[in-house]
Motif scaffolding. Sequence first.
Motif, PDB file in Angstrom:
ATOM      1  N   GLY A 203       0.828  -1.191   0.000  1.00 31.01           N
ATOM      2  CA  GLY A 203       0.000   0.000   0.000  1.00 31.01           C
ATOM      3  C   GLY A 203       0.868   1.249   0.000  1.00 31.01           C
ATOM      4  N   ALA A 204       0.236   2.404   0.214  1.00 29.64           N
ATOM      5  CA  ALA A 204       0.949   3.686   0.190  1.00 29.64           C
ATOM      6  C   ALA A 204       0.907   4.341   1.561  1.00 29.64           C
ATOM      7  CB  ALA A 204       0.343   4.615  -0.866  1.00 29.64           C
ATOM      8  N   ALA A 205       0.891   3.512   2.611  1.00 32.67           N
ATOM      9  CA  ALA A 205       0.680   4.059   3.945  1.00 32.67           C
ATOM     10  C   ALA A 205       1.811   4.963   4.400  1.00 32.67           C
ATOM     11  CB  ALA A 205       0.516   2.914   4.952  1.00 32.67           C
ATOM     12  N   ALA A 206       3.015   4.708   3.954  1.00 28.77           N
ATOM     13  CA  ALA A 206       4.144   5.523   4.385  1.00 28.77           C
ATOM     14  C   ALA A 206       4.095   6.870   3.682  1.00 28.77           C
ATOM     15  CB  ALA A 206       5.460   4.815   4.084  1.00 28.77           C
ATOM     16  N   GLY A 207       3.557   7.863   4.353  1.00 34.10           N
ATOM     17  CA  GLY A 207       3.495   9.192   3.753  1.00 34.10           C
ATOM     18  C   GLY A 207       2.420   9.346   2.717  1.00 34.10           C
ATOM     19  N   GLY A 208       1.403   8.449   2.723  1.00 34.59           N
ATOM     20  CA  GLY A 208       0.380   8.505   1.685  1.00 34.59           C
ATOM     21  C   GLY A 208      -0.460   9.766   1.741  1.00 34.59           C
ATOM     22  N   ILE A 209      -0.656  10.326   2.937  1.00 32.45           N
ATOM     23  CA  ILE A 209      -1.394  11.578   3.090  1.00 32.45           C
ATOM     24  C   ILE A 209      -0.618  12.452   4.057  1.00 32.45           C
ATOM     25  CG2 ILE A 209      -3.505  12.665   3.896  1.00 32.45           C
ATOM     26  CD1 ILE A 209      -5.067  10.305   3.083  1.00 32.45           C
ATOM     27  N   GLY A 210       0.069  13.429   3.543  1.00 32.63           N
ATOM     28  CA  GLY A 210       0.757  14.406   4.381  1.00 32.63           C
ATOM     29  C   GLY A 210       1.717  13.804   5.384  1.00 32.63           C
ATOM     30  N   GLY A 211       2.306  12.653   5.063  1.00 32.98           N
ATOM     31  CA  GLY A 211       3.252  12.026   5.974  1.00 32.98           C
ATOM     32  C   GLY A 211       2.616  11.335   7.167  1.00 32.98           C
ATOM     33  N   PHE A 392      -8.688  15.030   0.792  1.00 35.00           N
ATOM     34  CA  PHE A 392      -8.541  15.187  -0.657  1.00 35.00           C
ATOM     35  C   PHE A 392      -7.464  16.205  -0.988  1.00 35.00           C
ATOM     36  CE2 PHE A 392      -9.982  17.318  -4.636  1.00 35.00           C
ATOM     37  CZ  PHE A 392      -9.780  16.246  -5.496  1.00 35.00           C
ATOM     38  N   VAL A 393      -7.479  17.356  -0.312  1.00 33.91           N
ATOM     39  CA  VAL A 393      -6.472  18.391  -0.574  1.00 33.91           C
ATOM     40  C   VAL A 393      -5.084  17.890  -0.196  1.00 33.91           C
ATOM     41  CG1 VAL A 393      -5.684  20.688   0.100  1.00 33.91           C
ATOM     42  CG2 VAL A 393      -8.119  20.289  -0.346  1.00 33.91           C
ATOM     43  N   SER A 394      -4.964  17.202   0.930  1.00 34.40           N
ATOM     44  CA  SER A 394      -3.666  16.674   1.362  1.00 34.40           C
ATOM     45  C   SER A 394      -3.134  15.663   0.370  1.00 34.40           C
ATOM     46  CB  SER A 394      -3.798  16.030   2.748  1.00 34.40           C
ATOM     47  OG  SER A 394      -4.185  16.975   3.715  1.00 34.40           O
ATOM     48  N   ALA A 395      -4.017  14.791  -0.157  1.00 37.01           N
ATOM     49  CA  ALA A 395      -3.587  13.799  -1.130  1.00 37.01           C
ATOM     50  C   ALA A 395      -3.122  14.463  -2.422  1.00 37.01           C
ATOM     51  CB  ALA A 395      -4.722  12.815  -1.413  1.00 37.01           C
TER      52      ALA A 395
END
Length: 412
Positions: A203-211, A392-395
Amino acid sequence: MQSTVLDSRYSWGRLGLSLLIGLIGNVGMWIVIMVMPAIQAEFDLDRAQASYPYVWTMVGFALGNFLIGMMVDRFGVVRVLSGMSLVMAAGFALAAASSGIGIVSLLHVLVGLGTAASFGPLIADVSLWFQRRRGIAIAVIASANYLSGAIWPVVLSGHLASEGWRGVYLLLALIIAITVPPLTLLLRRRLPLSDMPETIAQGAAAGGIGGLSPRQIALILGLAGVACCVAMSMPQVHIVALCVDLGFGPAVGAEMLSLMLLGGVVSRLLSGVLADILGGVLTLLIGSTLQMLALFLYLPFDGLVSLYVVSAIFGLAQGGIVPSYAVIVRELMPAREAGRWVGFVMMSTIVGMALGGWVSGVIYDLSGSYQLAFWNGIIWNLGNIGVITYIFVSAREKHAGHPARVHPKQPA
């Protein structure tokens, strides 16, 4: 590396079988809504007190989605589904034999726990078997919940009229006990993580949303889930009671609930297609906005035809919200933790349903109508939109800063 297991013929067959199990197993969430007026009349309760069985069902359902989700990660879906279906059957049978509202309400914890195994944990299991079509697969299995709510109240309405709510509960205990355990044996195959491409497994959990860490992302999604489902619960939980108050009767209320949930099925399938194109976050934002607009329509209309129309619109507006959370979790979280985090976020949405169902009853008892209860839902819905907008904005900012690493709609 492209896996030959994901999105395979077996994946779709497993999805179909899971859908059938979900149709049966999710009955516990909806039948309590159908029998609420009968329970209120038998025990001479006010509206808030009559909501207690539903609230305790949601307590069990919420806890079950999280705890059972972790059990599925460890033990597999077969043992968990089989055991919890028997727990649900026991809850129905014991409630039918009980004489006090307090015991009846507490036994609905067992109903909720058993029902939970056929929701979040089953969604998490299905999500592991898909990559390119994960959004639509999650939408299909999540639709089992709404299809169950659309089918069972109509099928059992005649039995309720002739045998009462206790007769309905005894019949459901029998049906669940003899059907679900054998069906779960067909889900014995488990997917080795080695069959997954590494990027999908992690997945993209490492830093996926604003760290943010996976836990922090899950907490934010949980907050959003509570807010959206407090709003969602007002029509879903109280539509039958509203129809009784207006003189239309419980059968009409059951039809409106079924119409609402059938619209939700359509919405869930469309949201699954959108999620595969736009990603889970944007799909969720669209669904939450549409739900709020639909809630406004309940304020000026209370006629028979208009309520049918508004209920259909509400179902079409909000059905895709809950599965979008599962899509987001699978986009951002490691596959080995799918049961835990999907279960946690599903638990949060159910907490919102329970809270909203109870608060709406309290507001009704204080004000004598559901108008303020609808406004309460709209305010919570605004809060949900704010949280999802932040995600959404953070992503998007993360994507703009590291375009090669993270895409808003798929894992890095």
